[in-house]
Design a protein around this motif. Structure first.
Motif, PDB file in Angstrom:
ATOM      1  N   PRO A   1      11.798  -7.317 -10.961  1.00 29.64           N
ATOM      2  CA  PRO A   1      11.660  -6.299 -11.711  1.00 29.64           C
ATOM      3  C   PRO A   1      10.509  -5.948 -12.083  1.00 29.64           C
ATOM      4  CG  PRO A   1      12.593  -8.054 -12.938  1.00 29.64           C
ATOM      5  CD  PRO A   1      12.707  -8.459 -11.600  1.00 29.64           C
ATOM      6  N   HIS A   2       9.347  -6.810 -11.822  1.00 29.94           N
ATOM      7  CA  HIS A   2       7.980  -6.638 -11.906  1.00 29.94           C
ATOM      8  C   HIS A   2       7.210  -5.905 -10.861  1.00 29.94           C
ATOM      9  CE1 HIS A   2       7.791  -9.426 -15.313  1.00 29.94           C
ATOM     10  NE2 HIS A   2       8.700 -10.484 -14.377  1.00 29.94           N
TER      11      HIS A   2
ATOM     12  N   PHE B   1       0.994  -1.297  -0.078  1.00 24.69           N
ATOM     13  CA  PHE B   1      -0.059   0.084   0.020  1.00 24.69           C
ATOM     14  C   PHE B   1       0.811   1.133   0.053  1.00 24.69           C
ATOM     15  CE2 PHE B   1      -2.713  -3.206   1.761  1.00 24.69           C
ATOM     16  CZ  PHE B   1      -3.820  -3.014   1.183  1.00 24.69           C
ATOM     17  N   LYS B   2       2.135   0.981   0.519  1.00 23.16           N
ATOM     18  CA  LYS B   2       2.911   2.177   0.387  1.00 23.16           C
ATOM     19  C   LYS B   2       3.924   2.230  -0.678  1.00 23.16           C
ATOM     20  CE  LYS B   2       3.113   2.786   5.330  1.00 23.16           C
ATOM     21  NZ  LYS B   2       4.087   2.757   6.457  1.00 23.16           N
ATOM     22  N   GLY B   3       3.824   1.325  -1.583  1.00 21.86           N
ATOM     23  CA  GLY B   3       4.692   1.289  -2.817  1.00 21.86           C
ATOM     24  C   GLY B   3       5.980   0.770  -2.679  1.00 21.86           C
ATOM     25  N   GLU B   4       6.122  -0.058  -1.566  1.00 20.02           N
ATOM     26  CA  GLU B   4       7.468  -0.344  -1.318  1.00 20.02           C
ATOM     27  C   GLU B   4       8.009  -1.591  -2.436  1.00 20.02           C
ATOM     28  OE1 GLU B   4       7.227   0.611   3.352  1.00 20.02           O
ATOM     29  OE2 GLU B   4       7.507  -1.516   2.862  1.00 20.02           O
TER      30      GLU B   4
ATOM     31  N   PRO C   1      13.722   1.066  -5.961  1.00 22.35           N
ATOM     32  CA  PRO C   1      14.837   0.523  -6.713  1.00 22.35           C
ATOM     33  C   PRO C   1      15.492  -0.528  -6.109  1.00 22.35           C
ATOM     34  CG  PRO C   1      15.119   2.763  -6.694  1.00 22.35           C
ATOM     35  CD  PRO C   1      14.063   2.610  -5.621  1.00 22.35           C
ATOM     36  N   GLU C   2      15.461  -1.036  -4.758  1.00 19.07           N
ATOM     37  CA  GLU C   2      16.159  -1.897  -4.179  1.00 19.07           C
ATOM     38  C   GLU C   2      15.376  -3.090  -4.263  1.00 19.07           C
ATOM     39  OE1 GLU C   2      17.341   1.949  -2.328  1.00 19.07           O
ATOM     40  OE2 GLU C   2      15.313   1.133  -2.784  1.00 19.07           O
ATOM     41  N   PHE C   3      13.982  -2.737  -4.271  1.00 22.05           N
ATOM     42  CA  PHE C   3      13.135  -4.193  -4.469  1.00 22.05           C
ATOM     43  C   PHE C   3      13.163  -4.591  -5.893  1.00 22.05           C
ATOM     44  CE2 PHE C   3       9.246  -6.650  -4.935  1.00 22.05           C
ATOM     45  CZ  PHE C   3       9.329  -7.558  -3.903  1.00 22.05           C
TER      46      PHE C   3
END
Length: 222
Positions: A50-51, A36-39, A43-45
């Motif tokens: 990459p999806h 919900f926070k876009g984590e 870039p790290e995740f």
């Protein structure tokens, strides 16, 4: 070094991995990724997946995404019969897991995106998409219901990864209103899992708490 599982507690796919790991006695370290926070789009995740989707497993140098692939990896590592007790049974389990991805979960996820995710974005659901998904689910559920009329589990005489994969959409069915209730053998099988697999019931409560809290925080009533 522990096996890390990245994911959001409200995710039905994370639920699949957490449940399977617990059943197999595989120790994992849970790393929360707040969807919900876009984590999942940092870039790290994105270096892990990459999806921008969860769950993701990191076991030393091995990085895997897709819950089914993760569960197969864990089952092979643990030598678990969740992946079958014979080669023939293993292929049946894999058949149903692939079936679930192609014919089943994808349409339940599509319904969740339309009926739940869009509300968080202040957008209306596309009823034509919801209807298409419901039609696809009914067609698949008819096949599954007939199968479950003669089987207590999806494959063989015990719980396997096929059950866990196919049961996953029940994580959100009270909210998405997918038409599972029209198929009595399917409903009875899911209830049997909740009653006989403690971690399946436990992870359902975890998903419910996470999603219900997020809905309430956003002022969304279903």
């Amino acid at each position: 070094m522990s096996i890390k599982i990245y994911g959001d507690p409200g995710s039905g796919s994370r639920r699949r991995v957490v449940s399977a790991a617990a059943i197999m006695g595989v120790e994992i370290e849970l790393v929360t990724v707040d969807l919900f926070k876009g984590e999942s789009h940092t870039p790290e995740f994105l270096k892990l997946n990459p999806h921008g989707l969860t769950p993701v497993m990191v076991d030393g140098d091995v990085v895997l995404y897709e819950a089914s692939a993760i569960n197969i990896y864990l089952a092979e590592k643990a030598g678990s019969d969740l992946l079958g007790s014979s080669p023939a049974e293993r292929y049946q389990i894999l058949q149903w897991m692939f079936w679930s991805g192609e014919q089943w979960r994808t349409f339940a996820t599509l319904t969740f995106d339309e009926r739940i995710t869009k509300r968080f974005m202040g957008q209306p659901e596309d009823r034509s998409i919801v209807q298409l998904a419901a039609d696809k689910i009914r067609a698949a559920a008819a096949v599954l219901d007939a199968h479950l009329a003669e089987h207590r589990f999806i494959v063989g005489d015990h719980l396997t990864l096929a059950d866990i994969d196919i049961a996953a959409p029940f994580s959100q069915n009270a909210r998405t209103k997918v038409p599972f209730s029209e198929f009595p053998n399917l409903v009875a099988w899911q209830q049997r899992l909740l009653e006989t697999v403690p971690v399946w019931a436990e992870t359902k409560r975890e998903v419910d708490d996470r999603i219900d809290t997020a809905l309430a925080g956003a002022g969304i009533e279903l």
